[in-house]
Scaffold this motif. Structure first.
Motif, PDB file in Angstrom:
ATOM      1  N   LEU A   1      -3.576   4.983  -0.775  1.00  0.00           N
ATOM      2  CA  LEU A   1      -4.533   5.106   0.326  1.00  0.00           C
ATOM      3  C   LEU A   1      -4.890   6.567   0.551  1.00  0.00           C
ATOM      4  CD1 LEU A   1      -3.163   2.709   3.084  1.00  0.00           C
ATOM      5  CD2 LEU A   1      -5.268   2.442   1.759  1.00  0.00           C
TER       6      LEU A   1
ATOM      7  N   GLU B   1      -8.221  17.017  -4.382  1.00  0.00           N
ATOM      8  CA  GLU B   1      -9.658  17.307  -4.317  1.00  0.00           C
ATOM      9  C   GLU B   1     -10.370  16.779  -5.563  1.00  0.00           C
ATOM     10  OE1 GLU B   1      -9.645  21.517  -3.803  1.00  0.00           O
ATOM     11  OE2 GLU B   1      -9.201  21.401  -1.642  1.00  0.00           O
TER      12      GLU B   1
ATOM     13  N   ILE C   1      -6.298  -1.244   7.275  1.00  0.00           N
ATOM     14  CA  ILE C   1      -6.017   0.137   7.695  1.00  0.00           C
ATOM     15  C   ILE C   1      -5.744   0.192   9.198  1.00  0.00           C
ATOM     16  CG2 ILE C   1      -6.959   2.481   7.811  1.00  0.00           C
ATOM     17  CD1 ILE C   1      -8.688   1.618   5.300  1.00  0.00           C
TER      18      ILE C   1
ATOM     19  N   GLY D   1      -4.444   4.110  -6.805  1.00  0.00           N
ATOM     20  CA  GLY D   1      -4.353   3.053  -5.806  1.00  0.00           C
ATOM     21  C   GLY D   1      -3.772   3.493  -4.480  1.00  0.00           C
TER      22      GLY D   1
ATOM     23  N   VAL E   1      -8.603   7.906   6.252  1.00  0.00           N
ATOM     24  CA  VAL E   1      -8.767   6.750   5.371  1.00  0.00           C
ATOM     25  C   VAL E   1      -9.680   5.713   6.033  1.00  0.00           C
ATOM     26  CG1 VAL E   1      -7.533   4.837   4.262  1.00  0.00           C
ATOM     27  CG2 VAL E   1      -6.527   7.129   4.278  1.00  0.00           C
ATOM     28  N   LEU E   2      -9.458   5.494   7.325  1.00  0.00           N
ATOM     29  CA  LEU E   2     -10.272   4.514   8.059  1.00  0.00           C
ATOM     30  C   LEU E   2     -11.729   4.954   8.115  1.00  0.00           C
ATOM     31  CD1 LEU E   2     -10.451   1.958   9.823  1.00  0.00           C
ATOM     32  CD2 LEU E   2      -9.930   3.408  11.802  1.00  0.00           C
TER      33      LEU E   2
ATOM     34  N   ALA F   1     -13.321   4.273   4.791  1.00  0.00           N
ATOM     35  CA  ALA F   1     -13.532   2.847   4.558  1.00  0.00           C
ATOM     36  C   ALA F   1     -14.688   2.335   5.399  1.00  0.00           C
ATOM     37  CB  ALA F   1     -12.246   2.074   4.869  1.00  0.00           C
ATOM     38  N   THR F   2     -14.741   2.797   6.640  1.00  0.00           N
ATOM     39  CA  THR F   2     -15.820   2.372   7.529  1.00  0.00           C
ATOM     40  C   THR F   2     -17.166   2.845   6.996  1.00  0.00           C
ATOM     41  OG1 THR F   2     -14.276   2.537   9.378  1.00  0.00           O
ATOM     42  CG2 THR F   2     -16.608   2.410   9.916  1.00  0.00           C
TER      43      THR F   2
ATOM     44  N   LEU G   1      -4.328   8.372   8.171  1.00  0.00           N
ATOM     45  CA  LEU G   1      -4.889   7.021   8.231  1.00  0.00           C
ATOM     46  C   LEU G   1      -6.251   7.022   8.921  1.00  0.00           C
ATOM     47  CD1 LEU G   1      -1.615   5.034   8.995  1.00  0.00           C
ATOM     48  CD2 LEU G   1      -3.032   4.867   6.925  1.00  0.00           C
ATOM     49  N   GLU G   2      -6.459   7.928   9.856  1.00  0.00           N
ATOM     50  CA  GLU G   2      -7.779   8.017  10.484  1.00  0.00           C
ATOM     51  C   GLU G   2      -8.829   8.482   9.469  1.00  0.00           C
ATOM     52  OE1 GLU G   2      -8.781   6.927  13.285  1.00  0.00           O
ATOM     53  OE2 GLU G   2      -6.870   6.462  14.257  1.00  0.00           O
TER      54      GLU G   2
ATOM     55  N   ARG H   1       1.611  -1.598 -10.733  1.00  0.00           N
ATOM     56  CA  ARG H   1       1.832  -0.222 -10.300  1.00  0.00           C
ATOM     57  C   ARG H   1       3.223  -0.111  -9.709  1.00  0.00           C
ATOM     58  NH1 ARG H   1      -4.033   0.197  -7.298  1.00  0.00           N
ATOM     59  NH2 ARG H   1      -5.290   0.169  -9.189  1.00  0.00           N
TER      60      ARG H   1
ATOM     61  N   VAL I   1       0.862  -1.181   0.000  1.00  0.00           N
ATOM     62  CA  VAL I   1       0.000   0.000   0.000  1.00  0.00           C
ATOM     63  C   VAL I   1       0.899   1.232   0.000  1.00  0.00           C
ATOM     64  CG1 VAL I   1      -1.908  -1.137   1.166  1.00  0.00           C
ATOM     65  CG2 VAL I   1      -0.173   0.031   2.511  1.00  0.00           C
TER      66      VAL I   1
ATOM     67  N   ARG J   1     -17.926   3.483   3.912  1.00  0.00           N
ATOM     68  CA  ARG J   1     -18.280   2.709   2.722  1.00  0.00           C
ATOM     69  C   ARG J   1     -18.769   1.327   3.107  1.00  0.00           C
ATOM     70  NH1 ARG J   1     -13.803   5.257   0.148  1.00  0.00           N
ATOM     71  NH2 ARG J   1     -12.450   3.581   0.854  1.00  0.00           N
ATOM     72  N   ALA J   2     -18.115   0.710   4.109  1.00  0.00           N
ATOM     73  CA  ALA J   2     -18.527  -0.627   4.526  1.00  0.00           C
ATOM     74  C   ALA J   2     -19.953  -0.603   5.059  1.00  0.00           C
ATOM     75  CB  ALA J   2     -17.560  -1.160   5.593  1.00  0.00           C
TER      76      ALA J   2
END
Lengths: 207, 185
Positions: A114, A136, B175, A112, A194-195, A198-199, A191-192, B97, A24, A201-202
């Motif tokens: 993160l 953006e 993550i 790709g 990103v998390l 992701a959360t 990362l928070e 990639r 990643v 979206r899940a």
């Protein structure tokens, strides 16, 4: 460590999810001299390695109207560092110039990814504008990290957010690219984000 | 923690060394470190208050992916390395990639047809799982060249590439592991 290497050498290479680590990446963007390489080096387990960017950035050629060739060839360099999470997961950090005319290079790096860190030098904030526009436009999660040099410590995060015209939900972090703790704070802030995405979206997917 | 992949310093000779080894490759002198803090190379054209793309800088870049090479790449070169890819600028395998980890299949080098020196070299370096970008450093060629070569070799069944089943940006557990790891640095 060596035992693991021997294991890797000895076993047959095969296509299986368990054999190869998942890579990643996080992109570090900013202008010249803003401290990208320093930031990468602060957290990387290997010294930052500078290499040439993707082929599209080299093979297209650049006109050289005013002795800019040296600058152009410098600019297509990117550097990267690595943080191994475990044998199945590796994080790469890619530092890349933020100038607009190299935006096409970002496509190779940002696809790709993160997320991204927009590294800002308050003496030259405009250097980071193309990066902000790019993130953006492509809905790439990002944080703004202000590399605090002498004399720039009097601004607050809100001042900087306003000057950069970024959304209120984009973290703005004052950092020092030389400080492990400060760089960790930047990466964790990203990362928070990103998390959280992701959360969200899940959750959306299970409804 | 360097548990896999070649040491980036193993074979990462600078441009001068590379040209000594392979003088037919005119390489751009791109392997120049970021100048670092406080060393701006040149003033950057700015448009205060207008975060406008396409700030005129006097330097033109053609569209990425057009596949059309510049007629003259200037003294820095930058075209001839793509001889290795027979002029192609896109990988045959769209999954490849810059960070993709690849590993050569056993005895893969014996199956390379013809005098494809760089293909053999890549397979040798990828005997252990190694990322595309680290292969590029080890081979002293632009990352884009490795993207193309890896796509070819994967297509020929000579190496495997790491493709996550779930996009990492959607993988909540992944993550969280990253957060734990970075927090423990």
């Amino acid at each position: 460590v060596s035992a693991r290497s021997e294991t890797t050498d000895a076993r047959p290479a095969r296509t299986a999810a368990g054999v190869l680590p998942i890579p990643v990446k996080i992109v570090i963007a900013g202008g010249f001299g803003v401290g990208k390489t320093t930031l990468v080096g602060t957290v990387s387990e290997i010294p930052p390695v500078t290499t040439e960017a993707a082929m599209t950035s080299v093979g297209q050629g650049f006109d050289d109207p005013g002795g800019l060739a040296a600058k152009a060839t410098t600019t297509v360099a990117m550097d990267f560092g690595r943080i191994t999470v475990d044998e199945s997961l590796v994080l790469y950090l890619f530092g890349t110039p933020g100038q607009d005319r190299f935006g096409f290079m970002w496509d190779d790096l940002a696809l790709g990814a993160l997320g991204a860190v927009a590294l800002v030098d308050l003496r030259r904030v405009e250097d980071v504008f193309p990066a902000l526009d790019y993130f953006e436009k492509h809905a790439l999660p990002f944080v703004v990290a202000v590399n605090v040099f002498d004399g720039t410590g009097t601004y607050t995060a809100d001042d900087i957010r306003e000057a950069l015209a970024v959304d209120p939900d984009v973290p703005v972090v004052l950092t020092d690219a030389r400080s492990l703790d400060a760089v960790k704070t930047v990466l964790l802030a990203l990362l928070e984000v990103v998390l959280a995405r992701a959360t969200a979206r899940a959750r959306g997917g299970t409804q | 923690m360097d548990t896999w992949g070649p040491d980036p310093d193993d074979d990462a000779s600078g441009p001068a060394d590379a040209s000594a080894v392979r003088p037919f490759l005119s390489r751009p002198s791109g392997a120049v470190p970021d100048p670092g803090r406080g060393a701006p190379l040149a003033p950057v054209p700015s448009a205060p208050g207008a975060r406008s793309p396409q700030v005129g800088s006097g330097v033109q870049a053609t569209q990425a992916g057009s596949g059309v090479q510049a007629t003259q790449a200037g003294p820095a070169g930058g075209v001839r390395p793509y001889f290795l890819t027979r002029g192609r600028v896109a990988s045959a395998d769209g999954r490849v990639r810059v960070e993709t980890v690849v590993v050569a299949r056993r005895n893969a080098t014996f199956h390379v047809a013809g005098p494809a020196f760089e293909h053999r070299r890549l397979l040798g370096l990828a005997a252990r799982p190694t990322s595309v970008v680290e292969l590029a450093v080890a081979m002293a060629v632009p990352v884009g060249v490795v993207l193309v070569l890896v796509g070819d070799l994967a297509g020929d069944g000579l190496l495997d590439i790491s493709v996550p089943a779930v996009a990492p940006s959607d993988d909540v557990d992944l993550i969280r592991r990253l957060i734990d790891r970075v927090g423990a640095l």
